[in-house]
Design a protein around this motif. Structure first.
Motif, PDB file in Angstrom:
ATOM      1  N   LYS A   1      -8.809  -1.798   7.156  1.00  0.00           N
ATOM      2  CA  LYS A   1      -9.982  -2.407   6.447  1.00  0.00           C
ATOM      3  C   LYS A   1      -9.208  -2.584   4.985  1.00  0.00           C
ATOM      4  CE  LYS A   1     -13.787  -1.507   9.285  1.00  0.00           C
ATOM      5  NZ  LYS A   1     -15.163  -0.513   9.319  1.00  0.00           N
ATOM      6  N   GLU A   2      -8.668  -1.363   4.616  1.00  0.00           N
ATOM      7  CA  GLU A   2      -8.108  -1.338   3.365  1.00  0.00           C
ATOM      8  C   GLU A   2      -6.990  -2.338   3.230  1.00  0.00           C
ATOM      9  OE1 GLU A   2      -7.036   2.580   2.565  1.00  0.00           O
ATOM     10  OE2 GLU A   2      -9.210   3.286   2.450  1.00  0.00           O
TER      11      GLU A   2
ATOM     12  N   ASN B   1      -5.081   2.421   6.806  1.00  0.00           N
ATOM     13  CA  ASN B   1      -6.343   1.998   7.182  1.00  0.00           C
ATOM     14  C   ASN B   1      -6.390   0.443   7.525  1.00  0.00           C
ATOM     15  OD1 ASN B   1      -9.084   1.181   6.537  1.00  0.00           O
ATOM     16  ND2 ASN B   1      -9.554   3.386   6.969  1.00  0.00           N
TER      17      ASN B   1
ATOM     18  N   ALA C   1       0.786  -1.293   0.036  1.00  0.00           N
ATOM     19  CA  ALA C   1      -0.087   0.098  -0.113  1.00  0.00           C
ATOM     20  C   ALA C   1       0.783   1.210  -0.002  1.00  0.00           C
ATOM     21  CB  ALA C   1      -0.922  -0.046   1.152  1.00  0.00           C
TER      22      ALA C   1
ATOM     23  N   ASP D   1      -9.219   1.322  13.346  1.00  0.00           N
ATOM     24  CA  ASP D   1      -9.269   1.348  11.939  1.00  0.00           C
ATOM     25  C   ASP D   1      -8.406   2.105  11.367  1.00  0.00           C
ATOM     26  OD1 ASP D   1     -11.499  -0.679  11.511  1.00  0.00           O
ATOM     27  OD2 ASP D   1     -12.753   1.011  11.945  1.00  0.00           O
ATOM     28  N   ARG D   2      -7.810   3.145  11.962  1.00  0.00           N
ATOM     29  CA  ARG D   2      -6.656   4.054  11.302  1.00  0.00           C
ATOM     30  C   ARG D   2      -5.489   4.132  12.401  1.00  0.00           C
ATOM     31  NH1 ARG D   2      -8.802   9.503  10.653  1.00  0.00           N
ATOM     32  NH2 ARG D   2      -9.037   9.437  12.822  1.00  0.00           N
TER      33      ARG D   2
END
Length: 82
Positions: free
Chosen positions: A48-49, A46, A18, A75-76
């Motif tokens: 989830k990403e 992130n 990523a 999540d972040r």
């Protein structure tokens, strides 16, 4: 410059992939100690990403970082230059 060190293990490959796609993040490594280095004015990831489950997400900082952590929740992750 904010820096995130990522252990060179299969589980953390999505982080490096990523970051490599983001033109604002410079990726180097792995070095001889087995870590990738991600450098940027601001690093944002992130969960989830990346496709991480919570247990793996909670280990994302095991390699260490340089900078000021602005956000680290379920999540972040955001790390900025000091």
């Amino acid at each position: 410059m904010a820096t995130l060190f990522v252990l060179n293990v299969e589980e953390f490959t999505p982080i490096v992939e990523a970051a490599a796609k983001n033109p604002e993040i410079e990726v180097s490594g792995p070095n001889v100690l087995g870590y990738y280095r991600l450098d940027s004015e601001k690093i944002q990831l992130n969960r989830k990403e990346l496709g991480f489950k919570h247990a793996l997400w909670n280990g994302i900082l095991t390699g260490g970082f340089i900078g000021q952590m602005r956000v680290f929740d379920t999540d972040r992750l955001e790390i900025e230059n000091i």
